[in-house]
Scaffold this active site. Structure first.
Site, mmCIF file in Angstrom:
data_model
loop_
_atom_site.group_PDB
_atom_site.id
_atom_site.type_symbol
_atom_site.label_atom_id
_atom_site.label_comp_id
_atom_site.label_asym_id
_atom_site.label_seq_id
_atom_site.Cartn_x
_atom_site.Cartn_y
_atom_site.Cartn_z
ATOM 1 N N ASN A 32 0.840 -1.199 0.000
ATOM 2 C CA ASN A 32 0.000 0.000 0.000
ATOM 3 C C ASN A 32 0.873 1.245 0.000
ATOM 4 O O ASN A 32 1.939 1.288 0.618
ATOM 5 C CB ASN A 32 -1.016 0.000 1.153
ATOM 6 C CG ASN A 32 -0.442 -0.257 2.514
ATOM 7 O OD1 ASN A 32 0.578 -0.912 2.670
ATOM 8 N ND2 ASN A 32 -1.092 0.266 3.537
ATOM 9 N N GLU A 87 0.292 5.125 0.657
ATOM 10 C CA GLU A 87 -0.639 6.167 1.090
ATOM 11 C C GLU A 87 -0.146 7.546 0.659
ATOM 12 O O GLU A 87 0.998 7.717 0.220
ATOM 13 C CB GLU A 87 -0.805 6.076 2.612
ATOM 14 C CG GLU A 87 -1.408 4.734 3.014
ATOM 15 C CD GLU A 87 -1.672 4.597 4.504
ATOM 16 O OE1 GLU A 87 -1.211 5.436 5.302
ATOM 17 O OE2 GLU A 87 -2.345 3.614 4.866
ATOM 18 N N CYS A 115 -3.953 0.513 -2.646
ATOM 19 C CA CYS A 115 -3.834 -0.730 -1.879
ATOM 20 C C CYS A 115 -2.707 -1.612 -2.423
ATOM 21 O O CYS A 115 -2.315 -1.511 -3.593
ATOM 22 C CB CYS A 115 -5.137 -1.519 -1.948
ATOM 23 S SG CYS A 115 -6.480 -0.821 -0.983
ATOM 24 N N GLU A 136 -2.849 -4.780 -3.164
ATOM 25 C CA GLU A 136 -3.322 -5.633 -4.257
ATOM 26 C C GLU A 136 -3.284 -4.871 -5.579
ATOM 27 O O GLU A 136 -2.925 -5.419 -6.625
ATOM 28 C CB GLU A 136 -4.755 -6.100 -3.993
ATOM 29 C CG GLU A 136 -4.921 -6.959 -2.746
ATOM 30 C CD GLU A 136 -5.207 -6.147 -1.491
ATOM 31 O OE1 GLU A 136 -4.703 -5.012 -1.366
ATOM 32 O OE2 GLU A 136 -5.919 -6.670 -0.614
ATOM 33 N N CYS A 190 -10.183 -5.016 0.186
ATOM 34 C CA CYS A 190 -11.316 -4.088 0.181
ATOM 35 C C CYS A 190 -12.198 -4.378 -1.036
ATOM 36 O O CYS A 190 -11.818 -5.127 -1.946
ATOM 37 C CB CYS A 190 -10.831 -2.645 0.184
ATOM 38 S SG CYS A 190 -10.223 -2.074 -1.431
HETATM 39 N N1 THU Z 1 -5.153 -1.860 2.510
HETATM 40 C C1 THU Z 1 -4.536 -2.614 1.544
HETATM 41 O O1 THU Z 1 -3.517 -2.214 0.977
HETATM 42 N N2 THU Z 1 -5.094 -3.806 1.229
HETATM 43 C C2 THU Z 1 -6.134 -4.374 1.871
HETATM 44 O O2 THU Z 1 -6.527 -5.493 1.557
HETATM 45 C C3 THU Z 1 -6.815 -3.644 2.961
HETATM 46 C C4 THU Z 1 -6.369 -2.255 3.160
HETATM 47 C C5 THU Z 1 -4.501 -0.605 2.909
HETATM 48 C C6 THU Z 1 -5.141 0.659 2.439
HETATM 49 C C7 THU Z 1 -4.623 1.658 3.455
HETATM 50 O O3 THU Z 1 -3.342 2.121 3.064
HETATM 51 C C8 THU Z 1 -4.468 0.833 4.726
HETATM 52 O O4 THU Z 1 -4.464 -0.519 4.319
HETATM 53 C C9 THU Z 1 -5.559 1.062 5.754
HETATM 54 O O5 THU Z 1 -6.813 0.924 5.176
#
Ligand code: THU
Length: 129
Positions: A39, A41, A50, A52, A83
């Site tokens: 991920n 941000e 994310c 994935e 998500c």
């Molecule tokens: N996140 C992912 O990268 N993958 C997931 O399957 C669930 C959530 C990340 C998004 C964000 O940067 C952090 O987790 C919190 O939501």
């Protein structure tokens, strides 16, 4: 390297200063090559991506459009689940039967499939006229 090892390793590179929730994802493409993502941000929160999505983007950038297995890992109390948006992204390049393993860094794993994650998936058949 296994999918688990790849996902665990890339998780370390996650840029998650806002949630402090690092996620790693690894997907095996049809060729057998493993692609990874974490991920990423952003201070403008909705611009974050994310793990994935990163792995899928790496696969497509490398010229592949089919994945046969996925593994997602986070330091969460229970196995991290993709998500809603990432479920649709996985479905774009997977089969309903494609195995998705969700894991914690403490060693708990839960195995599911793309179809179980996204029943009633919107797909190309819905756009046929
Ligand atoms: N996140 C992912 O990268 N993958 C997931 O399957 C669930 C959530 C990340 C998004 C964000 O940067 C952090 O987790 C919190 O939501």
């Amino acid at each position: 390297m296994s999918l688990k090892e790849a996902a665990n390793a890339v998780r370390e590179n996650a840029h998650a200063p806002y949630s402090n929730f690092k996620v790693g994802a690894a997907i095996r493409a049809q060729s057998g090559t493993i692609y990874v993502g974490c991920n990423v941000e952003n201070v403008a929160y909705p611009e974050g991506t994310c793990a994935e999505a990163g792995a899928i983007a790496a696969m497509v950038a490398a010229g592949e459009t089919a994945l046969t297995e996925a593994y997602v890992i986070a330091g969460s109390p229970m196995p991290v689940t993709p998500c809603g948006g990432c479920r649709q992204k996985l479905a774009e390049f997977a089969q309903g039967t494609t195995r998705v393993t969700m894991a914690t860094t403490s060693g708990v794993e839960q195995v599911t499939t793309v179809a179980e994650l996204l029943p009633g998936v919107f797909n190309a058949a819905h756009m046929e006229t």
